[in-house]
Design a protein around this motif. Structure first.
Motif, PDB file in Angstrom:
ATOM      1  N   VAL A 191      -6.123   0.005  -4.158  1.00 40.73           N
ATOM      2  CA  VAL A 191      -7.281   0.910  -4.210  1.00 40.73           C
ATOM      3  C   VAL A 191      -6.990   2.032  -5.214  1.00 40.73           C
ATOM      4  CG1 VAL A 191      -8.759   2.445  -2.896  1.00 40.73           C
ATOM      5  CG2 VAL A 191      -7.820   0.387  -1.819  1.00 40.73           C
ATOM      6  N   ASP A 240       0.794  -1.235   0.000  1.00 42.50           N
ATOM      7  CA  ASP A 240       0.000   0.000   0.000  1.00 42.50           C
ATOM      8  C   ASP A 240       0.829   1.290   0.000  1.00 42.50           C
ATOM      9  OD1 ASP A 240      -2.656   1.325   0.138  1.00 42.50           O
ATOM     10  OD2 ASP A 240      -1.836   2.055   2.035  1.00 42.50           O
ATOM     11  N   THR A 258       0.532   3.837  -3.091  1.00 38.98           N
ATOM     12  CA  THR A 258       0.055   5.204  -2.900  1.00 38.98           C
ATOM     13  C   THR A 258       0.974   6.210  -3.589  1.00 38.98           C
ATOM     14  OG1 THR A 258      -0.985   4.628  -0.788  1.00 38.98           O
ATOM     15  CG2 THR A 258      -0.509   6.962  -1.172  1.00 38.98           C
ATOM     16  N   LYS A 267       0.613   5.398  -7.723  1.00 34.52           N
ATOM     17  CA  LYS A 267      -0.631   5.340  -8.494  1.00 34.52           C
ATOM     18  C   LYS A 267      -0.968   6.614  -9.279  1.00 34.52           C
ATOM     19  CE  LYS A 267      -3.867   6.084  -4.622  1.00 34.52           C
ATOM     20  NZ  LYS A 267      -4.972   5.435  -3.882  1.00 34.52           N
ATOM     21  N   ARG A 296      -2.843  -2.066 -12.770  1.00 37.72           N
ATOM     22  CA  ARG A 296      -4.017  -2.512 -12.027  1.00 37.72           C
ATOM     23  C   ARG A 296      -5.085  -3.049 -12.973  1.00 37.72           C
ATOM     24  NH1 ARG A 296      -8.920  -1.789  -9.953  1.00 37.72           N
ATOM     25  NH2 ARG A 296      -9.205  -2.217  -7.706  1.00 37.72           N
ATOM     26  N   GLU A 306      -7.562  -6.335  -4.958  1.00 31.91           N
ATOM     27  CA  GLU A 306      -8.360  -5.749  -3.874  1.00 31.91           C
ATOM     28  C   GLU A 306      -7.577  -4.770  -3.014  1.00 31.91           C
ATOM     29  OE1 GLU A 306     -10.067  -8.913  -1.623  1.00 31.91           O
ATOM     30  OE2 GLU A 306     -11.437  -9.538  -3.231  1.00 31.91           O
TER      31      GLU A 306
END
Length: 267
Positions: free
Chosen positions: A266, A201, A205, A208, A217, A263
């Motif tokens: 994000v 994550d 972050t 992305k 993704r 999943e």
């Protein structure tokens, strides 16, 4: 993601047994150089980010970032020659064979180059390493983002960087580069198997905002969904079977792991 520099150095020591003086060669880099290719998966394996990579590689791929031009490539190339590496008449100019190669081990280094500043064109990078005119550099700039240090000036991409490079390679020639599709699937499966995907994550972050991140993704989601003609795990069935994955793995386990990975990414 957890970085253990002692484990990274252990990998380097082990590879230097196969490729004599590799550590010396790498220290000659004068600009940022990327370690790419299947060897990166072996580092992930050493760091326990994924299980043992199921495809063995016979080469180590390095790509020198050309900031000012061909002169940036010279130090590593000259260091290879100085330590007994050689070209062969029937091999690409960028391929350097180790002295006294060990059967079944890594036996050569592909010393590539990529533009790393606006001063260097794709054509100059291609001419510098002696590659074919069709050589492309899609994904290299993204792969250099948030890369991890091997030694000073030599880095290896994070998993998103590897997906970007493998994705570009596969799209360039889907029939001939089917192993790259299998590599992307195996990387995704391995990260989930080890639970490392939960550590992605912070990295995700930061990355992305890049268009390449959204493409990765989208690709992973399409592979997980099983409804895309282009991004289909079935396209890599024979390659995955040759690596020891079962039909049940291909039809179930791999799809579930791809879904679990998507999943945590994000948008």
């Amino acid at each position: 993601m957890k970085i253990d520099h002692e484990k990274i150095q252990k990998w380097l020591v082990n590879v230097t047994v196969q490729l004599p003086a590799l550590d010396v060669v790498l220290r000659s880099a004068s600009t940022d150089t990327l370690l790419i290719g299947a060897s990166v998966f072996e580092i992930y394996q050493e760091l326990e980010w994924m299980p043992n990579f199921r495809r063995k590689t016979g080469d180590l791929d390095l790509s020198v970032g050309l900031v000012s031009g061909a002169a940036d490539y010279t130090p590593i190339r000259d260091a290879l020659f100085a330590n007994g590496y050689s070209n062969r008449d029937n091999a690409p100019k960028y391929r350097h064979f180790a002295p006294n190669p060990i059967p079944g081990s890594i036996t050569y280094i592909d010393l590539l180059a990529h533009p790393a500043s606006a001063k260097v064109s794709a054509g100059e990078a291609i001419r510098t390493m002696g590659a074919g005119e069709a050589f492309a550099f899609v994904g290299f700039m993204f792969a250099a983002q948030e890369a991890f240090s091997l030694i000073h000036r030599v880095r290896f991409p994070n998993p998103f960087g590897m997906w970007a490079l493998k994705r570009a390679s596969y799209l360039d020639d889907p029939v001939r580069r089917i192993k790259d599709l299998a590599d992307m699937i195996e990387l995704a499966s391995g990260l989930v198997e080890k639970g490392t995907h939960f550590d992605l994550d912070p990295l995700w972050t930061r990355l992305k905002p890049w268009p390449e991140a959204a493409q990765i993704r989208q690709m992973l989601a399409a592979l997980a969904g099983g409804e895309s003609v282009h991004w289909d795990v079935e396209n890599a069935r024979q390659e995955l079977l040759s690596r020891g994955f079962s039909a049940e793995d291909i039809e179930g386990v791999l799809l579930r792991r791809l879904s679990e990975l998507v999943e945590v990414l994000v948008p």
